[in-house]
Design an enzyme around this catalytic site. Structure first.
Site, PDB file in Angstrom:
ATOM      1  N   GLU A  50       0.828  -1.210   0.000  1.00 20.28           N
ATOM      2  CA  GLU A  50       0.000   0.000   0.000  1.00 20.28           C
ATOM      3  C   GLU A  50       0.866   1.266   0.000  1.00 20.28           C
ATOM      4  O   GLU A  50       0.523   2.260  -0.625  1.00 20.28           O
ATOM      5  CB  GLU A  50      -0.974   0.008   1.187  1.00 20.28           C
ATOM      6  CG  GLU A  50      -2.117  -0.993   1.047  1.00 20.28           C
ATOM      7  CD  GLU A  50      -3.010  -0.708  -0.170  1.00 20.28           C
ATOM      8  OE1 GLU A  50      -3.042   0.437  -0.647  1.00 20.28           O
ATOM      9  OE2 GLU A  50      -3.660  -1.654  -0.658  1.00 20.28           O
ATOM     10  N   CYS A 202     -14.082  -0.898 -15.280  1.00 20.24           N
ATOM     11  CA  CYS A 202     -14.646   0.456 -15.206  1.00 20.24           C
ATOM     12  C   CYS A 202     -13.501   1.457 -15.350  1.00 20.24           C
ATOM     13  O   CYS A 202     -13.226   2.253 -14.459  1.00 20.24           O
ATOM     14  CB  CYS A 202     -15.389   0.637 -13.883  1.00 20.24           C
ATOM     15  SG  CYS A 202     -16.429   2.105 -13.869  1.00 20.24           S
ATOM     16  N   CYS A 209     -19.046  -2.013 -19.672  1.00 21.38           N
ATOM     17  CA  CYS A 209     -20.167  -2.315 -18.766  1.00 21.38           C
ATOM     18  C   CYS A 209     -20.685  -3.739 -18.951  1.00 21.38           C
ATOM     19  O   CYS A 209     -21.141  -4.365 -17.991  1.00 21.38           O
ATOM     20  CB  CYS A 209     -21.272  -1.301 -18.970  1.00 21.38           C
ATOM     21  SG  CYS A 209     -20.740   0.385 -18.612  1.00 21.38           S
ATOM     22  N   CYS A 212     -19.282  -6.138 -16.500  1.00 19.38           N
ATOM     23  CA  CYS A 212     -19.192  -5.652 -15.117  1.00 19.38           C
ATOM     24  C   CYS A 212     -20.229  -6.324 -14.216  1.00 19.38           C
ATOM     25  O   CYS A 212     -21.420  -6.379 -14.565  1.00 19.38           O
ATOM     26  CB  CYS A 212     -19.394  -4.139 -15.103  1.00 19.38           C
ATOM     27  SG  CYS A 212     -19.247  -3.443 -13.455  1.00 19.38           S
ATOM     28  N   CYS A 218     -26.180  -0.294 -11.925  1.00 17.45           N
ATOM     29  CA  CYS A 218     -25.356   0.904 -12.123  1.00 17.45           C
ATOM     30  C   CYS A 218     -26.161   2.006 -12.826  1.00 17.45           C
ATOM     31  O   CYS A 218     -26.674   1.812 -13.932  1.00 17.45           O
ATOM     32  CB  CYS A 218     -24.121   0.561 -12.939  1.00 17.45           C
ATOM     33  SG  CYS A 218     -23.093   1.994 -13.270  1.00 17.45           S
TER      34      CYS A 218
HETATM   35  S1  SF4 Z   1     -21.627  -0.894 -15.178  1.00 15.17           S
HETATM   36 FE1  SF4 Z   1     -21.166   1.000 -14.065  1.00 15.17          FE
HETATM   37  S2  SF4 Z   1     -19.568   0.368 -12.623  1.00 15.17           S
HETATM   38 FE2  SF4 Z   1     -19.674  -1.216 -14.211  1.00 15.17          FE
HETATM   39  S3  SF4 Z   1     -18.192  -0.623 -15.812  1.00 15.17           S
HETATM   40 FE3  SF4 Z   1     -20.166   0.271 -16.387  1.00 15.17          FE
HETATM   41  S4  SF4 Z   1     -20.107   2.333 -15.524  1.00 15.17           S
HETATM   42 FE4  SF4 Z   1     -18.538   1.153 -14.465  1.00 15.17          FE
END
Ligand code: SF4
Length: 364
Positions: A50, A202, A209, A212, A218
């Site tokens: 970190e 993201c 998306c 994701c 989202c």
């Molecule tokens: S769904 Fe939302 S959190 Fe996921 S990549 Fe797309 S913008 Fe980012």
């Protein structure tokens, strides 16, 4: 708030965290400081990683991390190392105050028998450990229900909620959003999963998306351009600063260098002597700030380096000198010692460039 008025994000934080963790169990990034799935994290390695990752990318920090754990496999070994050796191991990574804090923190932990505290408040009392780092260590090393928010996590959460305020002015809401989603167990895995979503899916400019685990809930993903969240703060234009570095070389090729003051920019690293860096025109720089009188000549071109807060242009001057005893606080460095003497990346480049240009002068 009546349940009907709640957004999907507010209604099912546990289910959302579950989706994120299931995704991570399959897609987690393999990084040198991460234990394999199911292994217990070593607080020393978590803390060290970190600190190295502050202001540095994972790929930039990885070779430094491997070198550190090979040389100093535990916190007691690091505490017993001379500060110069740690500064040298940091050379090229920038933000050298981290090296001093790393050493001070290692000594503090060694004095406690080598055990890191496991709560955020005690971790924050350690040198070089701020709010984010304390939360990251508590969550990742001890599975405490802490919610660290780094740049990647801030971006993911801002998009998840379609926050229309730049991150720097929206910390409180983003941190509240992180706490609301963080599960009470596997909170360290959850934080690392969110970091990985930010780093691999993201991404700042082109979020993917469809891959994701958060896409169903989202808010930004339901807009035509999720990458527009969070809005960016316009960057202030910082004027170019200019300065000079002086390469004084004796007949055997050794040159004069000195250590910078312990505090401040590039603190305690080795450098070619030079003057202040101030806004100006590098073409107009002369040898007025030379460390001692000599037949200084300007070398062709200049070096460019970009610090976080300003770009720098550095003019190089060279002179042949004959002292036996170095003046002031300077020491002789031979060219083969450059890599191991604790020069910053900038000053290493300055010394190597000046040495090459002086060498080619001579051959010409
Ligand atoms: S769904 Fe939302 S959190 Fe996921 S990549 Fe797309 S913008 Fe980012």
């Amino acid at each position: 708030m009546p349940t009907l008025n709640k957004t999907p994000l507010q209604r099912k934080p546990r289910a959302i965290a579950g989706s994120v963790l299931s995704w991570w169990d399959i897609h987690r990034r393999s990084l040198p400081w991460r234990p394999s799935a199911g292994e217990v994290a070593d607080p020393y390695r978590v803390w060290l990683s970190e600190i190295l990752l502050q202001q540095t990318t994972a790929s930039g920090a990885a070779p430094y991390f491997k070198n550190f754990v090979a040389r100093w496999p535990d916190v007691e070994a690091l505490a017993a190392a001379p500060l110069e050796a740690i500064m040298q191991a940091f050379a090229g990574l920038g933000y050298y105050s981290r090296a001093r804090n790393l050493h001070a923190c290692a000594k503090a932990i060694a004095a406690r028998g080598g055990r890191f505290p496991c709560d955020e408040a005690s971790l924050r009392a350690l040198p070089g450990v701020g709010r984010y780092t304390a939360a990251a260590i508590a969550a990742i090393a001890f599975d405490a229900p802490a919610a660290p928010v780094d740049g990647n996590i801030a971006r993911v959460l801002s998009r998840l909620h379609a926050f229309e305020t730049p991150v720097a002015k929206n910390r409180r809401a983003i941190e509240a959003a992180a706490r609301a989603l963080t599960p009470t167990s596997r909170s360290g895995d959850f934080a690392q999963a969110m970091m990985d979503i930010g780093a691999t899916i993201c991404r700042p400019r082109n979020p993917v998306c469809m891959d994701c685990p958060l896409k169903a809930v989202c808010a930004a993903a339901r807009t035509p351009a999720p990458e527009n969240f969070p809005p960016r703060t316009p960057k202030k234009a910082n004027p170019i600063r200019v300065g000079a570095a002086f390469y004084a070389r004796r007949a055997d090729g050794a040159f004069l260098a000195r250590r910078r003051p312990p505090r401040g920019l590039l603190g305690a690293t080795m450098e070619l002597p030079g003057g202040a860096w101030a806004p100006g025109d590098v073409a107009a720089i002369g040898p007025v700030e030379a460390p001692f009188p000599a037949r200084w000549r300007r070398l062709p071109g200049f070096l460019e380096h970009v610090f976080t807060h300003f770009p720098l242009r550095l003019a190089l001057f060279a002179a042949e000198v004959e002292f036996v005893k170095p003046p002031g606080d300077m020491i002789w460095i031979s060219p083969r010692e450059i890599a191991t003497s604790g020069f910053s990346g900038l000053m290493r480049k300055a010394a190597e460039t000046a040495g090459r240009l002086v060498g080619s002068d001579r051959q010409g």
